[in-house]
Design an enzyme around this catalytic site. Structure first.
Site, PDB file in Angstrom:
ATOM      1  N   ASP A 269       0.862  -1.177   0.000  1.00 48.50           N
ATOM      2  CA  ASP A 269       0.000   0.000   0.000  1.00 48.50           C
ATOM      3  C   ASP A 269       0.905   1.236   0.000  1.00 48.50           C
ATOM      4  O   ASP A 269       1.768   1.392   0.875  1.00 48.50           O
ATOM      5  CB  ASP A 269      -0.911   0.011   1.221  1.00 48.50           C
ATOM      6  N   LEU A 270       0.732   2.105  -1.005  1.00 49.33           N
ATOM      7  CA  LEU A 270       1.571   3.305  -1.106  1.00 49.33           C
ATOM      8  C   LEU A 270       1.213   4.272   0.019  1.00 49.33           C
ATOM      9  O   LEU A 270       0.035   4.569   0.243  1.00 49.33           O
ATOM     10  CB  LEU A 270       1.376   3.981  -2.463  1.00 49.33           C
TER      11      LEU A 270
ATOM     12  N   ASP B 249      -4.356   2.211  -4.662  1.00 48.03           N
ATOM     13  CA  ASP B 249      -2.888   2.162  -4.599  1.00 48.03           C
ATOM     14  C   ASP B 249      -2.421   0.906  -3.870  1.00 48.03           C
ATOM     15  O   ASP B 249      -1.353   0.884  -3.268  1.00 48.03           O
ATOM     16  CB  ASP B 249      -2.343   3.406  -3.900  1.00 48.03           C
TER      17      ASP B 249
END
Length: 727
Positions: A341-342, A384
């Site tokens: 997960d960004l 993301d």
């Protein structure tokens, strides 16, 4: 029966021969009549000359005048008759010649008209069996999913019927696609390699020219052999009939298709008309099939791929996770699931724009893809978030890959459209099968928890979960509780219970706190407090608040109708209501409909929720008081900065944290805190309600401190009815 005779040319020749015979017979008759007329005229002229000679002889004869006159008169009569005969015969022959001439012209005109009629029929009419065979070809052109997906084979089936009508040698389809040539050649019959090479060369040269392609355009040629009774050993000039495939802008597809004859073959107009009509239908078939086939291929691709990054999508990941569990179980393998997960990706979109954010996601996908081995699976499961399956990999290998990805992504430099450079970081959760979990749902729950742990560690981290059973069970419990609560709300099984709040100075009931209970038929009531985490996590507070307000105010209206007074109601609100979700307007309207004064309601919110959103809390309190309601801060004293928000916000009531109240007899610290906090509130004009009053001694201590109000099981337990009287 045919629309026209089968051998129209033979009929034409036969009729023309008969017309010619008529003309010839008429000509012979005319010549014979003319000759006979000439003969008659000649004979009559000779007779006339002989009669003239007889008259001359009569004049020199010795006959008497009377005899001469008698004989001469008769001779003159014969001469007159001969002259009339000649004149009549001349008129007759002249009229006859004119009639013969007119008849000949009529016959010639009829012959020409018949010839034109036959040629017109030959050019516009087709035979019935030809028409039926054409219809048979067209009737069999029925599109279906199987035919569209296998359109090349479908074309072969059509060509077999087509060839039955007109035995042509070759059929071809040419598409211009991305400035290259796609050529499909169908050979009707058996041909040598030399002839195929010549056909291929001629067609490619012709198609490159007609489709305006460069001479060095890329060419992709497919050839098909259709076994029919045709073919030739030598090849003459190729004659073609072509029809254009209209250009489709969205697919960038244009082309030609047609048939070709390997030797000179004359086509009459109706044959070419039928060929073009069938080719026109095949244009639709081929063009539509090509377009539909491509569309279905794209749909099939995007059903398993993310359109932005080209990685596999969540649906495919789920399927492959189940597959990998089964495979690893059969072969006793381990495998790893990574969840990426960004960190703060929303800031990238907000700062640099969504197009730049899309570019970042594509760059992350390339980094992830480059780190995968053959057999590993990289997916974008949404937003993301990226998920990876590392096949036949243990925990140490999984951690090594996760660390490699984390480092590479952190070190990658991204650039926006204005040339500004920036970096991103990534949080990663990791789970190992079968050590950490044995099924798909547990694997995903564990890796999610690992990801959350990485976020909690300060982001740009790898979260590994060791003892997860309790956390997984808690998540499952919340999920189950959410469904129980939703079902109870749907079936209207939520009921308000009322716990009395007493005035410590008078000993009388001052108000009731309204508490939600789940009352399923035949089962004991369950406190909504058991669902606090569930309510917050799944956003069920809004609906629950409105049910309690509606039902508790309806019961309050009944008490008012019985002249039993109007005690105040303390009603708990969820933290989400501070965000302006309209609960105050809902309560105001309900009070108006039931004619209940708004001052009868005190809305209370937990301290931790109230101070978590100070800006909206101020707006909420302002609106609340404007409508005539009061406010109570629940669990007062449990916050870390109570003095700050006492200065910033104005409360009508505070409810002292019960953990302090229940220990005031045994803890000097708790006793001092409760006494001093209550005095502070009194100095500020805030009324205090002490919770968890569980004995007479606690009540007495609170009364000695000057606490205004108290509630607890010693004073009264929550009940379905509002209580009246003293403890």
């Amino acid at each position: 029966m045919s629309l026209v005779p089968r051998n129209l040319e033979a009929l034409r020749q036969q009729v023309l021969l008969r017309f010619a015979a008529l003309l010839e017979g008429q000509t012979h008759t005319r010549l014979a009549t003319s000759n006979m007329g000439d003969l008659v005229q000649n004979v009559n002229s000779e007779i006339g000359e002989n009669l003239q000679a007889s008259i001359r002889q009569l004049e020199s004869s010795s006959l008497s005048e009377a005899e001469k006159n008698g004989i001469g008169g008769r001779l003159q009569n014969e001469i007159a008759r001969s002259c009339r005969l000649n004149a009549s015969l001349s008129i007759l022959l002249k009229n006859r010649d004119q009639q013969w001439h007119e008849s000949s012209e009529h016959l010639k005109r009829i012959m020409l008209d018949f010839k034109d009629t036959v040629e017109t029929l030959a050019g516009t009419l087709i035979e019935k069996d030809l028409f039926e065979r054409q219809s048979h070809v067209l009737e069999n052109i029925i599109l279906s999913y199987e035919k569209v997906s296998q359109w090349k084979t479908f074309v072969q089936q059509i060509l077999v019927d087509f060839h039955d009508i007109f035995p042509f040698n070759f059929f071809f389809i040419a598409f211009k696609e991305n400035n290259s040539l796609l050529l499909y050649v169908y050979y009707l019959g058996d041909y040598s390699d030399e002839i195929k090479s010549q056909v291929r060369m001629n067609l490619t040269r012709e198609m490159v020219g007609q489709l305006n392609l460069p001479q060095d355009a890329f060419m992709d040629i497919e050839e098909f052999q259709i076994p029919v009774s045709a073919g030739c050993e030598t090849l003459g000039d190729i004659k073609m009939i072509t029809v254009s495939v209209p250009e489709m802008d969205t697919l960038k597809l244009a082309g030609l298709l047609g048939i070709a004859f390997g030797s000179i073959k004359h086509l009459v107009p109706q044959e070419e008309s039928v060929i073009r009509s069938i080719l026109a239908v095949m244009v639709m078939v081929v063009g539509s099939s090509k377009a539909l086939n491509r569309t279905m291929s794209e749909l099939e691709y995007y059903s398993s791929h993310d359109p932005l990054t080209g990685l596999y999508n969540r649906h495919y990941f789920t399927d492959m996770l189940d597959y990998e569990i089964g495979r690893s179980e059969r072969h006793n393998h381990e495998f790893i699931v990574l969840m990426l997960d960004l960190d703060d990706f929303k800031d990238v979109n907000d700062t640099y724009g969504h197009p730049c954010g899309d570019g970042v996601l594509k760059g992350v996908a390339e980094t992830v893809r480059s780190a995968m081995r053959k057999g590993d699976l990289a997916t974008r499961i949404g937003g993301d978030e990226f998920a990876i399956i590392l096949t036949e990999t243990g925990k140490e290998g999984g951690i090594a890959v996760a660390e490699k990805l984390r480092t590479q992504l952190r070190d990658t430099i991204f650039e926006d459209t204005n040339g500004a450079h920036f970096h991103i970081t990534t949080s990663i959760g990791i789970v190992t099968y079968p050590q950490d979990a044995q099924n798909a749902s547990d694997l995903m729950a564990v890796v999610d928890l690992g990801l959350y742990r990485a976020k909690a560690m300060g982001k740009d981290s790898i979260g590994q979960m060791e003892a997860l059973e309790q956390e997984i069970q808690a998540n499952r419990s919340n999920r189950i509780n959410a469904e129980i609560l939703r079902n109870s709300l749907k079936k209207d099984h939520i009921t308000p219970f009322f716990q009395p709040i007493f005035d410590c100075r008078t000993g009388k009931i001052f108000a009731h706190e309204t508490l939600a209970r789940l009352c399923e038929p035949g089962e004991a009531a369950v406190s909504a407090g058991m669902f606090i985490e569930t309510i917050e996590k799944y956003g069920l507070g809004r609906e629950l608040d409105r049910v309690i307000i509606r039902k508790s105010l309806s019961l309050l209206k009944e008490k008012m109708a019985l002249k039993q007074g109007v005690p105040r109601l303390f009603i708990n609100l969820s933290a989400q209501e501070i965000q302006g979700r309209g609960v105050l307007g809902f309560a105001e309207q309900f009070c108006s409909d039931l004619d209940i004064p708004p001052r009868s309601l005190v809305f209370e919110i937990l301290e931790r929720d109230a101070i978590g959103d100070m800006t909206n809390m101020r707006k909420f309190l302002t609106e609340l008081r404007k409508k005539g309601f009061s406010f109570a801060l629940d669990d007062f004293g449990s916050g870390y900065n109570s003095f700050h928000y006492l200065r910033e916000l104005q409360f009508d009531f505070v409810k002292m944290d019960g953990e302090f109240v229940r220990n005031i007899l045994h803890s000097k610290i708790d006793y001092t805190l409760v006494r001093n906090l209550s005095r502070l509130c009194q100095d500020l004009g805030i009324l205090v309600v002490a919770e968890y009053v569980e004995s007479k001694e606690i009540l007495q201590a609170l009364q000695d401190m000057g606490v205004e109000y108290a509630q607890g099981y010693y004073l009264g337990a929550p009940m379905p009815e509002m209580q009246l009287g003293n403890p």
